[in-house]
Each structure stands twice: as structure tokens, then as C-alpha cells.
Write a protein that holds these residues in place. Structure first.
Motif, short mmCIF file in Angstrom:
data_model
loop_
_atom_site.label_atom_id
_atom_site.label_comp_id
_atom_site.label_asym_id
_atom_site.label_seq_id
_atom_site.Cartn_x
_atom_site.Cartn_y
_atom_site.Cartn_z
N SER A 127 0.82 -1.21 0.00
CA SER A 127 0.00 0.00 0.00
C SER A 127 0.86 1.26 0.00
O SER A 127 0.58 2.23 -0.72
N TRP A 128 1.89 1.26 0.81
CA TRP A 128 2.76 2.45 0.90
C TRP A 128 3.43 2.74 -0.44
O TRP A 128 3.44 3.87 -0.91
N SER A 129 3.96 1.72 -1.08
CA SER A 129 4.67 1.92 -2.33
C SER A 129 3.73 2.30 -3.47
O SER A 129 4.16 2.84 -4.49
N ALA A 130 2.42 2.03 -3.29
CA ALA A 130 1.44 2.38 -4.31
C ALA A 130 0.86 3.78 -4.10
O ALA A 130 0.03 4.23 -4.89
N GLY A 131 1.26 4.47 -3.03
CA GLY A 131 0.84 5.85 -2.84
C GLY A 131 -0.08 6.11 -1.67
O GLY A 131 -0.69 7.19 -1.60
N ALA A 132 -0.20 5.17 -0.73
CA ALA A 132 -1.03 5.43 0.46
C ALA A 132 -0.50 6.63 1.22
O ALA A 132 0.71 6.87 1.29
N SER A 133 -1.41 7.40 1.81
CA SER A 133 -1.00 8.57 2.59
C SER A 133 -0.29 8.16 3.87
O SER A 133 0.59 8.86 4.37
N ALA A 134 -0.69 7.03 4.43
CA ALA A 134 -0.07 6.36 5.57
C ALA A 134 -0.63 4.95 5.56
O ALA A 134 -1.56 4.65 4.78
N VAL A 135 -0.10 4.07 6.37
CA VAL A 135 -0.62 2.71 6.44
C VAL A 135 -1.10 2.43 7.86
O VAL A 135 -0.47 2.82 8.84
N LYS A 136 -2.22 1.76 7.93
CA LYS A 136 -2.86 1.44 9.21
C LYS A 136 -2.46 0.03 9.64
O LYS A 136 -2.80 -0.93 8.96
N VAL A 137 -1.71 -0.07 10.71
CA VAL A 137 -1.36 -1.38 11.26
C VAL A 137 -2.55 -1.87 12.07
O VAL A 137 -2.90 -1.29 13.11
N PHE A 138 -3.18 -2.91 11.58
CA PHE A 138 -4.43 -3.39 12.19
C PHE A 138 -4.48 -4.91 12.18
O PHE A 138 -4.21 -5.53 11.15
N PRO A 139 -4.82 -5.53 13.33
CA PRO A 139 -5.09 -4.93 14.64
C PRO A 139 -3.80 -4.74 15.44
O PRO A 139 -3.08 -5.70 15.71
N ALA A 140 -3.52 -3.50 15.81
CA ALA A 140 -2.27 -3.16 16.46
C ALA A 140 -2.13 -3.78 17.83
O ALA A 140 -1.01 -3.96 18.33
N GLY A 141 -3.26 -4.11 18.48
CA GLY A 141 -3.20 -4.71 19.80
C GLY A 141 -2.51 -6.06 19.82
O GLY A 141 -2.11 -6.54 20.89
N ARG A 142 -2.36 -6.68 18.66
CA ARG A 142 -1.66 -7.96 18.57
C ARG A 142 -0.16 -7.79 18.46
O ARG A 142 0.58 -8.77 18.45
N LEU A 143 0.29 -6.55 18.35
CA LEU A 143 1.70 -6.26 18.15
C LEU A 143 2.19 -5.29 19.22
O LEU A 143 1.40 -4.72 19.97
N GLY A 144 3.47 -5.05 19.25
CA GLY A 144 4.03 -4.05 20.13
C GLY A 144 4.52 -2.87 19.33
O GLY A 144 4.68 -2.94 18.11
#
Length: 216
Positions: A127-144
């Protein structure tokens, strides 16, 4: 990443505040009172979700009332028709929980910033390399929060917005780790859309605003 990628920036209030509140109400008519409390507390970016019936239809009225004080975006976008309708209604930005190139293409064509969701480095970088304004890490609660550093190793410029399970403590950790913003729902909203105390909502919002403002 090539130099000719078209990337629409997120709106200024969202970037400056580093905090997006995800509002899921029972009905779109329920937004107004909660938005008033949130904006009074210093919230400057609210994602109105399409899981709330009538969100797109209500958006122009909400923008007329609150649009000078906050960026109002539309989230839980999952198809190109929703992208077009939300853009036509005036959404300042769009958010989707999925990695779908056709949604990003439609948003770019409509001239509205899009934040696509993903979990793996492959999804997020696609998504980022295709031009996303930012990327949403989801679900973030599973990560640190260390996941930001992990992503920045191979992708040093990527702009990350964690979402899902972000509470006050983890919001601070994600922002300290370099997240562009944090996306917060239940831990901030609580029971506000179920008849809860709006003064308590404002106090919770003020706590999150303080965290997001620290070091900004």
C-alpha cells in the motif's frame, strides 16, 4: 520506491494532532453530541465509520457544523462505491481495514487521502509503495510498538498509524516509537454512544490529547 509515486498528504489537523478518534455509533444522529465533547477536549481528527448507518448522508451536515475545527474522515471503507460516495460527501480522508489496490486507485482519482489497513510487512509496503497517505497497522493490539522500528528497517520512510486495541499507555509507546499518529476507538469513547457521561468522554479525550501532544 520510485520517485514518481503519487501520494496525497493527510490533512493538516490530523498530522498536527497525531491522534484519530474512531467513532462507531448506533446511528449517525448520535454523532453530534459526542463530537462536540471530543472537539472541546482538543480532538482534531475523527474517523466516522460506515458500520454506523447513515454516516455518508450525515457527513455534509457534520462538516458544516464541525469542519472548521476538525478533520472528519470516513472509515471502514471496503469498496470503490463507498470511496466515491464518501469523497463526494466531503470526507477529508478515508480509512479501510484492508489492503485493496482498487480502493487506493479510486481514492487517488477522487483526490482524497487514503489510509489502508494491513498487518504484515508485505501488505503494508504494498500500500505504501502504491501511494497510500499512511498505512494502518491493524489490529495493532496484537503487536508491540517496536513494530514501527521493525518496519522502518527495510522501509525507512513508511508512515504508520496503529489501530485496534490502542489504549492510553500503548498510544504513548507507539508515538514514542515513531508512529505518525494513533487511531483510538473504545478505550477513549467508552460508553459515550450508549448514553454514557459526556463529561467523562471529554476527560478521557483530554488525556489522549495530552499524550499525543507530548513530543509533537
Amino acid at each position: 520506491m520510485t520517485g514518481d509515486v503519487v501520494r496525497l498528504p493527510l490533512p493538516e489537523k490530523t498530522v498536527g494532532s497525531r491522534l484519530i478518534v474512531v467513532a462507531r455509533a448506533q446511528h449517525a444522529e448520535d454523532y453530534d453530541a459526542a463530537l462536540e465533547s471530543l472537539l472541546d477536549a482538543g480532538i482534531r481528527s475523527v474517523e466516522l465509520t460506515l458500520t454506523t448507518p447513515g454516516t455518508i448522508e450525515r457527513l455534509p451536515q457534520l462538516l458544516e457544523r464541525f469542519g472548521d475545527r476538525a478533520d472528519l474522515g470516513v472509515g471502514t471503507v471496503t469498496n470503490t462505491d463507498q470511496v466515491a460516495r464518501a469523497a463526494d460527501a466531503g470526507a477529508r480522508y478515508l480509512v479501510t481495514p484492508i489492503t485493496a489496490p482498487e480502493l487506493l486507485a479510486a481514492a487517488l482519482q477522487a483526490g482524497v487521502p487514503l489510509v489502508p489497513g494491513g498487518f504484515t510487512p508485505t501488505e503494508l509496503f504494498a500500500s505504501w509503495s502504491a501511494g497510500a497517505s499512511a498505512v494502518k497497522v491493524f489490529p495493532a493490539g496484537r503487536l508491540g510498538a517496536g513494530y514501527v522500528k521493525d518496519l522502518r528497517g527495510p522501509f525507512p520512510d513508511i508512515q504508520v498509524v496503529p489501530s485496534g486495541g490502542v489504549d492510553l499507555d500503548s498510544a504513548r509507546q507507539w508515538l514514542d516509537a515513531g508512529a505518525a499518529a494513533v487511531s483510538v476507538g473504545g478505550p477513549l469513547l467508552g460508553d459515550a454512544f450508549a448514553g454514557g457521561d459526556l463529561l467523562a468522554l471529554r476527560q478521557r479525550a483530554e488525556s489522549f490529547v495530552a499524550v499525543a501532544s507530548d513530543g509533537a
